[in-house]
Scaffold this active site. Structure first.
Site, PDB file in Angstrom:
ATOM      1  N   ASP A 180      10.117  -2.519   3.964  1.00 50.24           N
ATOM      2  CA  ASP A 180       8.576  -3.053   4.705  1.00 50.24           C
ATOM      3  C   ASP A 180       9.160  -4.379   5.364  1.00 50.24           C
ATOM      4  OD1 ASP A 180       7.030  -1.624   2.556  1.00 50.24           O
ATOM      5  OD2 ASP A 180       8.186  -2.283   1.356  1.00 50.24           O
ATOM      6  N   ASP A 215       3.010  -5.914   7.872  1.00 51.89           N
ATOM      7  CA  ASP A 215       3.080  -4.152   7.396  1.00 51.89           C
ATOM      8  C   ASP A 215       2.423  -3.684   5.894  1.00 51.89           C
ATOM      9  OD1 ASP A 215       3.671  -2.078   7.229  1.00 51.89           O
ATOM     10  OD2 ASP A 215       5.630  -2.299   5.904  1.00 51.89           O
ATOM     11  N   GLU A 250      -0.072  -2.994  11.068  1.00 47.25           N
ATOM     12  CA  GLU A 250       0.028  -1.847  11.691  1.00 47.25           C
ATOM     13  C   GLU A 250      -1.154  -1.421  11.285  1.00 47.25           C
ATOM     14  OE1 GLU A 250       4.078   0.666  10.548  1.00 47.25           O
ATOM     15  OE2 GLU A 250       2.504   1.624   8.608  1.00 47.25           O
TER      16      GLU A 250
END
Length: 174
Positions: A142, A10, A70
Site C-alpha cells: 500500500d 492510496d 488514486e
C-alpha cells in the site's frame, strides 16, 4: 528548478497508504512512506475518522505542496466499492481542509507511468518504486502504491509544465 514535495495517497478502508517524495526536475527522492491502519472490527465512521486524522497528521508532519490520489475503480462487490469511496473521501477531506491542490489518477495510468504497463501487478509496482527511489528494499504494497501515485503525479506535472512553456506558432487564415 524548484524542489516540489508531493504526497501520494492510496486509499483503503482498512489500509490507506501514503508516500511523500521530493521532485527535483526529473529526479524523485523518497522522503517518507507508510500506512494508516484502521481497526477492521470498528464501525466504518470510526475508521473514516482514523483515515482523516492520519492523513491530516501526514500533511502536518511532511508539509507537501501538492497531493495526488488514486481514483476509485469498480469492484465486483458494490459494498467494497462504496467503502473504498468513503475512505477516499475521508482522505481527500483532510487534503482540502489543509488547502492543498489535489490531482487524481486512474490505477492504470499510475501503473503505466511507473512500470510502463497499465496491467502491472503489485509486485512489479513495488520493485519499480524501490528502483526509481533507490530504496534498499521494496516498500509494503500500500505504501508502494502511494509512492507510485506521487511519482506519477510528479512526472505528469513536469510534462504539463513543459507543454505550457512551449509556444506553438499561431496559424493565420489567409
Amino acid at each position: 528548478m524548484t524542489v516540489v514535495r508531493l504526497l501520494g495517497i492510496d486509499p483503503g478502508s482498512r489500509i490507506t497508504g501514503y508516500g511523500v517524495v521530493d521532485m527535483d526536475g526529473p529526479r524523485s527522492r523518497h522522503v517518507a512512506s507508510g500506512c494508516i491502519r484502521t481497526a477492521s472490527d470498528r464501525p466504518l465512521p470510526e475508521r473514516l475518522k482514523t483515515i482523516f486524522e492520519g492523513v491530516s497528521e501526514v500533511i502536518r508532519q511532511y508539509q507537501p505542496m501538492e497531493v495526488a490520489a488514486e481514483q476509485v475503480f469498480m469492484h465486483r462487490n458494490p459494498d467494497s466499492a462504496l467503502k473504498l469511496g468513503q475512505a477516499r473521501g475521508a482522505a481527500l477531506c483532510a487534503v482540502v481542509m489543509a488547502g492543498l491542490p489535489v490531482s487524481e489518477y486512474a490505477p492504470r495510468a499510475i501503473k503505466q507511468a511507473v512500470v510502463g504497463g497499465g496491467a502491472a501487478d503489485k509486485n512489479q509496482v513495488q520493485r519499480m518504486v524501490a528502483l526509481l527511489l533507490n530504496l534498499p528494499e521494496s516498500p509494503q504494497a500500500d505504501a508502494a502504491d502511494a509512492l507510485a501515485v506521487a511519482i506519477c503525479h510528479g512526472h505528469t506535472r513536469q510534462t504539463l509544465q513543459r507543454l505550457a512553456a512551449v509556444s506553438l506558432p499561431v496559424r493565420r487564415r489567409r
